[in-house]
Motif scaffolding. Structure first.
Motif, short mmCIF file in Angstrom:
data_model
loop_
_atom_site.label_atom_id
_atom_site.label_comp_id
_atom_site.label_asym_id
_atom_site.label_seq_id
_atom_site.Cartn_x
_atom_site.Cartn_y
_atom_site.Cartn_z
N GLY A 179 0.82 -1.21 0.00
CA GLY A 179 0.00 0.00 0.00
C GLY A 179 0.85 1.26 0.00
N ASP A 180 2.15 1.10 0.13
CA ASP A 180 3.03 2.27 0.10
C ASP A 180 3.42 2.67 -1.32
OD1 ASP A 180 3.22 3.11 2.72
OD2 ASP A 180 4.85 1.73 3.23
N GLY A 181 2.85 2.04 -2.31
CA GLY A 181 3.13 2.42 -3.70
C GLY A 181 4.41 1.80 -4.24
N ILE A 182 4.82 0.70 -3.66
CA ILE A 182 6.06 0.04 -4.10
C ILE A 182 5.93 -0.44 -5.55
CG2 ILE A 182 7.66 -1.86 -3.64
CD1 ILE A 182 7.58 0.17 -1.39
N ALA A 183 4.79 -1.05 -5.84
CA ALA A 183 4.62 -1.65 -7.18
C ALA A 183 4.63 -0.59 -8.27
CB ALA A 183 3.33 -2.45 -7.24
N SER A 184 3.85 0.49 -8.08
CA SER A 184 3.77 1.48 -9.15
C SER A 184 5.10 2.22 -9.30
CB SER A 184 2.63 2.46 -8.88
OG SER A 184 2.82 3.08 -7.63
N THR A 185 5.73 2.53 -8.19
CA THR A 185 7.02 3.23 -8.27
C THR A 185 8.05 2.39 -9.00
OG1 THR A 185 6.54 4.21 -6.13
CG2 THR A 185 8.80 4.37 -6.91
N SER A 186 8.06 1.09 -8.66
CA SER A 186 9.09 0.26 -9.27
C SER A 186 8.81 0.06 -10.76
CB SER A 186 9.19 -1.08 -8.55
OG SER A 186 7.94 -1.72 -8.54
N THR A 187 7.53 -0.06 -11.13
CA THR A 187 7.24 -0.24 -12.55
C THR A 187 7.68 1.00 -13.33
OG1 THR A 187 5.31 -1.50 -11.88
CG2 THR A 187 5.44 -0.92 -14.19
N ASN A 188 7.42 2.16 -12.75
CA ASN A 188 7.85 3.39 -13.42
C ASN A 188 9.36 3.49 -13.53
OD1 ASN A 188 5.70 4.80 -14.38
ND2 ASN A 188 5.24 5.75 -12.41
N PHE A 189 10.02 3.13 -12.45
CA PHE A 189 11.48 3.22 -12.46
C PHE A 189 12.05 2.23 -13.48
CE2 PHE A 189 15.68 2.50 -10.18
CZ PHE A 189 16.23 3.70 -10.61
N ALA A 190 11.47 1.04 -13.51
CA ALA A 190 11.93 0.04 -14.49
C ALA A 190 11.75 0.57 -15.91
CB ALA A 190 11.15 -1.26 -14.32
N LYS A 191 10.63 1.23 -16.12
CA LYS A 191 10.37 1.77 -17.45
C LYS A 191 11.39 2.86 -17.79
CE LYS A 191 5.83 2.07 -18.77
NZ LYS A 191 4.54 2.79 -18.92
N ALA A 192 11.71 3.68 -16.80
CA ALA A 192 12.71 4.73 -17.04
C ALA A 192 14.05 4.11 -17.40
CB ALA A 192 12.84 5.62 -15.80
N LEU A 193 14.41 3.04 -16.70
CA LEU A 193 15.69 2.39 -16.99
C LEU A 193 15.66 1.77 -18.39
CD1 LEU A 193 16.31 0.71 -13.52
CD2 LEU A 193 17.59 2.63 -14.49
N MET A 194 14.52 1.21 -18.73
CA MET A 194 14.38 0.64 -20.08
C MET A 194 14.54 1.74 -21.13
SD MET A 194 11.04 -1.15 -21.77
CE MET A 194 10.06 0.33 -21.94
N ARG A 195 13.88 2.87 -20.89
CA ARG A 195 13.97 3.97 -21.85
C ARG A 195 15.40 4.49 -21.98
NH1 ARG A 195 8.88 8.11 -21.06
NH2 ARG A 195 7.21 6.67 -21.58
N SER A 196 16.15 4.34 -20.89
CA SER A 196 17.53 4.84 -20.96
C SER A 196 18.43 3.85 -21.70
CB SER A 196 18.07 5.09 -19.54
OG SER A 196 18.46 3.88 -18.95
#
Ligand SMILES: Cc1ncc(C[n+]2csc(CCOP(=O)(O)OP(=O)(O)O)c2C)c(N)n1
Ligand code: SF4
Lengths: 312, 633
Positions: free
Chosen positions: B15-32
């Motif tokens: 409930g602390d937003g771990i899943a959404s934060t990590s998915t976004n971060f993973a996407k950012a790393l992919m984009r990089s």
């Protein structure tokens, strides 16, 4: 040409079209009430104006479940208690079909009780015929959910301690929008009720009293019956929920006292069927989904075009 | 392992937003320009408790979560705090930090929220830090987030700090936030990101351990998809437009994705009263001429065993998903296991047959789900995709072009009304649907008609039946119908062989083998790479077709090696048992490496297992079981 050209076809329909050829002869016992249902259904079909090719009859398991072996139409003889979920999905997939489901009281009120409640609640546009013979026929005479309290059978040697289920009341509480009871001993009333049920746009539940002379000794148990819609003793309005409920209660009490009441108990023409509701809120296409698979010009949507952006 | 890899673990309360934060971060790393792989760990609890997601990012394609990790972002479980008194419940609050220390690699980085976590509550924390040469950043992420926005935005602060330490350009994150966030929360988040980034640069020294990752560019555009996404999209592109289900973790993910997308294209989704109904609805829709599916996880799938048999006997095409979690019974709802294999293969009464696929990763999941539909409709047989909680929530980057394919809405062996005119009918006008002497269908398939088609009415039944559909107990008819239904497997096997679903890795002439199935394949592949680097001679076979079993391919593999280790996530060696049952030999060549504690294998465990069992001929530690060779072997 439509992929489903049987649907909506306008022509004279002969009731003989619904009778299979030489094979198979019904395996029902002589005097079984199931013959009455078959007869009434065959008579009703031409009047409803539906052909065998646009009708889907889904049954469960039991003597009753064999109905579609002796009835000529598209049929799905499913498994014990599961005719309703199969039938309602077929109706959603192709709303043009005339969908009828049928089964016994064990099948429909026992093992399939959960599906009955939910199909009624959702008010799927279909007709559901329950062969109510107050007994398990095919497995040789065990107590069923509609057997009277105190009923003795090989599996309830001391007599059942359970009150029988009240199918009409249960149906009303669950949300069915058309509820009737008829009896195999009068195929004429049964035919008229089936026609009304099939023409009703919503879940039409017909509790069909069928005698089982083999296991429920009193083969004439549903005679004489009284048609409450004709009788002067029973005055009520089937479109009035409270009056219908009261009438159902009376009927369900009296059946076990030996007075057989039949007729149309409840009719709600206002409530939209589930399919209509789903279409209204955009959860179902306007045209039959099944048509699309035969439409060569339909442009099938692709993941690549629709959903991938959000993953980039 | 590549030199430059970041394995970033973000931990906190559910409930602390771990899943959404990590998915976004993973996407950012992919984009990089990096390749990414995510691994999710969560408890069966809605708020609070210990949860984490790991992202492994590298220049090279990544196939597993790796062994341990090198960067911990510990947020603090906000649900462990009594909001009124602002006090901790016990030391739950520090869980995201102390529960994650065991697997943190030597020389790794710890960033923790000093606004919520207190290291004095953790036993021997300082000693452990020193021993392991960890680099610790205590940053009050909570206050930082509160000052600029709201406390929940401490995720963003944590990501900002990560960027600064791992030398990731925060531009990648900003760009994503702009895409994903509504205006109102975008501004404070951007501010928090920037402030956190600058804070590290200004206040912390530069001699941090090297966890920096380079940026690059992919040859082509990538997408980040999970196993559940891939299965849903595979179904969608297979022309499936009807789903019925009942929620159960982790199958719910596919059910949700389909339910959200189908109505938009005129498809139908139904949440129904139970799993028996769900599978029966899929059968009803399929019978009526729509490509349909249902699915569940272990317990719900148990209920489907009855309609599964109905689909087989009535020859109604049906696709089911089984998202396995640790059992028996309710088991461990959020933990992966491969313990439902036998359940899926053999459930339902009689000589009941179905086709079973066990994809290994999101790409295979998409591919094999499409195949599952193709086979189900061409051969009028149920097909099942079995996967597990690991694959369902695992994200990978895949080229977007991989999904650029023609949809397949074909209903398979189905007649049109024109074709029905010439088809055989009985005297009463019924279409003889279940012919066993049909010369046109050597593979045992007799084409069907769809209700509503003129001239096509027939009776489908779960009872044994004659060609016209009438119930029959005639012995000759029984044998003919059984033989015809069984014969379908010959055609299916030949088709699947052409598709080549099985995965091979390692040198072809290797001395030893490792076999596995489903979601463990990537991990095994990585282990095999390491074993060969270390001078061993090993190759891998990852089997995807569980039924019909690819006997020839597996036999050839086993023939070519001296010994083979079978790796699977269950306690009773079900996959090894299947292999021995299907092949009827090779029992002495096989030994098992099993794990069933709720966590998937890591590559090092497989390397260890191989060295202990095969190389040293020793007993495997812990989870190993001995297997009695098959009779006649
Ligand atoms: C899952 C399952 N349980 C039990 C049976 C055995 N069975 C077949 S028919 C039947 C009872 C049918 O009774 P009812 O529905 O009242 O129909 P009738 O035969 O009286 O028409 C039972 C229990 C079955 N076929 N499947
Ligand atoms: S057992 Fe009863 S219900 Fe079954 S066929 Fe005979 S009379 Fe009818």
């Amino acid at each position: 040409m439509s992929a489903f050209s049987a649907i909506g076809e306008e022509r004279e329909i002969d009731r003989e079209e619904f009778t299979p050829g030489l094979e198979p002869q019904p395996t029902w016992c002589p005097g079984c009430g199931d013959f009455g249902v078959l007869k009434a259904l065959k008579q009703a079909m031409p009047e409803v104006g539906r052909t065998p090719d646009e009708t889907l009859l889904c049954t469960g398991i039991g003597c009753s479940g064999k109905l579609n072996s002796y009835f000529e139409s598209y049929g799905f003889h499913t498994i014990h208690g599961r005719s309703l979920p199969v039938a309602r999905a077929a109706k959603l997939a192709n709303p043009g079909l005339e969908v009828v489901a049928a089964g016994g009281d064990g099948d429909g009120y026992g093992i399939g009780g959960n599906h009955f409640m939910h199909t009624a609640r959702e008010n799927h546009d279909m007709t559901y015929i329950v062969f109510n013979n107050e007994i398990f026929g095919l497995t040789k005479g065990q107590t069923s959910p509609t057997s009277p309290k105190g009923h003795k059978s090989k599996t309830q040697p001391h007599g059942s301690a359970k009150d029988p289920i009240r199918p009409l009341s249960l149906s009303l509480t669950s949300g069915a929008s058309f509820i009737a009871r008829t009896a195999a001993v009068n195929p004429n009333q049964a035919k008229d009720i089936l026609i009304e049920a099939m023409e009703h746009d919503g879940f039409a539940h017909v509790d069909f009293l069928t005698q089982c002379p083999t296991w429920n000794k009193d083969a004439r148990q549903y005679v004489p019956y009284i048609d409450i819609n004709d009788s002067e003793d029973y005055d009520f309005d089937p479109t009035n929920r409270a009056e219908a409920q009261e009438m159902m209660r009376t009927t369900e009490d009296k059946l076990y006292e030996g007075e057989v009441l039949t007729g149309v108990y409840y009719r709600d023409e206002e409530r939209p069927s589930y399919g209509q509701e789903k279409r209204q809120i955009g959860e179902m296409p306007e045209t039959p989904l099944a048509e699309r698979y035969f439409d060569e010009d339909y442009e099938w949507e692709r993941t690549h075009d629709l959903f991938l952006d959000k993953h980039k | 392992m590549t030199d430059h890899e970041l394995i970033w673990r973000i931990a906190g309360g559910s409930g602390d937003g771990i899943a959404s934060t990590s998915t976004n971060f993973a996407k950012a790393l992919m984009r990089s320009g990096l390749h990414v792989f995510t691994h999710r760990h969560y408890p069966s609890r809605i708020r609070g408790g210990h949860t984490y997601t790991e992202i492994r990012a590298s220049e090279e394609p990544v196939k597993s979560r790796g062994d341990g990790y090198n960067f911990l972002l510990a947020l603090g479980d906000s649900f462990a705090r009594n909001p009124k008194e602002n006090a901790y419940y016990g030391n739950e609050e520090a869980k995201p930090l102390y529960e994650n220390l065991d697997e943190l690699r030597e020389g790794g980085v710890i960033v923790y929220d000093s606004g919520l976590l207190d290291t004095s509550e953790i036993e021997n924390f300082d000693e452990r830090v020193e021993e392991n040469d960890w680099h610790v950043y205590d940053i009050d992420l909570r206050s930082l987030a509160r000052e600029k926005g709201r406390e929940v935005m401490r995720n963003t602060a944590g990501v900002g700090v990560t960027c600064a330490i791992a030398d990731i350009d925060p531009e990648w994150i900003e760009e994503l936030m702009r895409d994903a966030m509504p205006e109102k929360i975008l501004e404070p988040n951007l501010e928090i990101l920037e402030e956190a980034y600058e804070l590290v640069q200004a206040e912390f020294d530069a001699d941090a351990p090297d966890v920096t990752v380079p940026t690059g560019e992919h040859d082509e555009e990538q997408v980040l998809v999970s196993g559940s996404d891939a299965i849903a999209y595979g179904s969608f592109d297979a022309g499936c437009r009807f789903i019925a289900g009942y929620p159960m973790t982790p199958w719910t993910e596919v059910f949700t994705i389909m339910s959200q997308n189908l109505p938009e294209v005129g498809g139908i989704s139904e949440q129904v009263e139970d799993e028996i109904a769900a599978a029966a609805l899929a059968i009803g829709a399929s019978h009526a001429g729509v490509k349909a599916m249902s699915g569940s996880s272990g317990g719900g799938f148990a209920l489907m065993s009855e309609p599964l048999g109905l689909a087989e006997m009535s020859e109604t095409p049906l696709v089911l998903l089984e998202a396995t979690r640790a059992g028996p019974s309710t088991g461990m709802p959020t933990k992966p296991e491969q313990g439902d294999l036998e359940h899926v293969l053999y459930t339902s009464q009689g000589d009941s047959n179905r086709v079973v696929f066990a994809p290994a990763d999101p790409a295979e999941a998409y591919e094999q789900t499409r195949t599952a539909f193709e086979i189900a409709y061409d051969y009028q047989i149920p097909s099942i995709v079995i996967y597990d909680q690991k694959l369902s929530g695992e994200y990978r980057n895949i080229p977007a072009s991989f999904f650029d394919r023609e949809p397949d809405p074909s209903l398979g062996s189905t007649l049109t009304e024109e074709e029905l005119v010439d088809a055989p009918h009985d005297s009463s006008g019924k279409y003889s649907r279940f012919q066993y002497d049909n010369a046109d269908s050597p593979e045992g398939v007799s084409p069907r008609s769809i209700p509503g088609q003129k001239g096509g009415h027939f009776l489908a039944t779960g009872n044994e039946h004659m060609p016209q559909g009438h119930i029959s107990e005639d012995p000759d008819n029984r044998v003919n119908q059984m033989n015809r239904r069984m014969r379908k497997f010959d055609g299916i096997r030949a088709e699947l062989d052409e598709k080549g679903n099985q995965a091979h890795a390692g040198p072809e002439d290797a001395d030893y083998g490792i076999m596995t199935f489903g979601s463990m394949q990537g991990t095994v592949e990585e282990a095999v790479g390491r074993l060969n680097d270390a001078g061993h001679s090993v190759k891998m076979l990852g089997v995807s077709d569980m039924m019909p079993y690819p006997e020839e391919e597996v036999s050839a593999f086993l023939e070519s090696v001296d010994e083979c280790l079978v790796v699977e996530m269950n306690a009773s060696a079900q996959f090894r048992g299947l292999t021995q049952k299907e092949l009827g030999k090779y029992g002495r060549k096989l030994s098992s490496l099993l794990k069933y504690n709720g966590n998937p294998f890591e590559p090092a465990e497989i390397v260890d297992g191989f060295e202990t069992s095969i190389v040293e001929g020793g007993e495997l530690p812990g989870h190993e079981t001995k297997f009695v060779p098959a009779a006649g072997d």
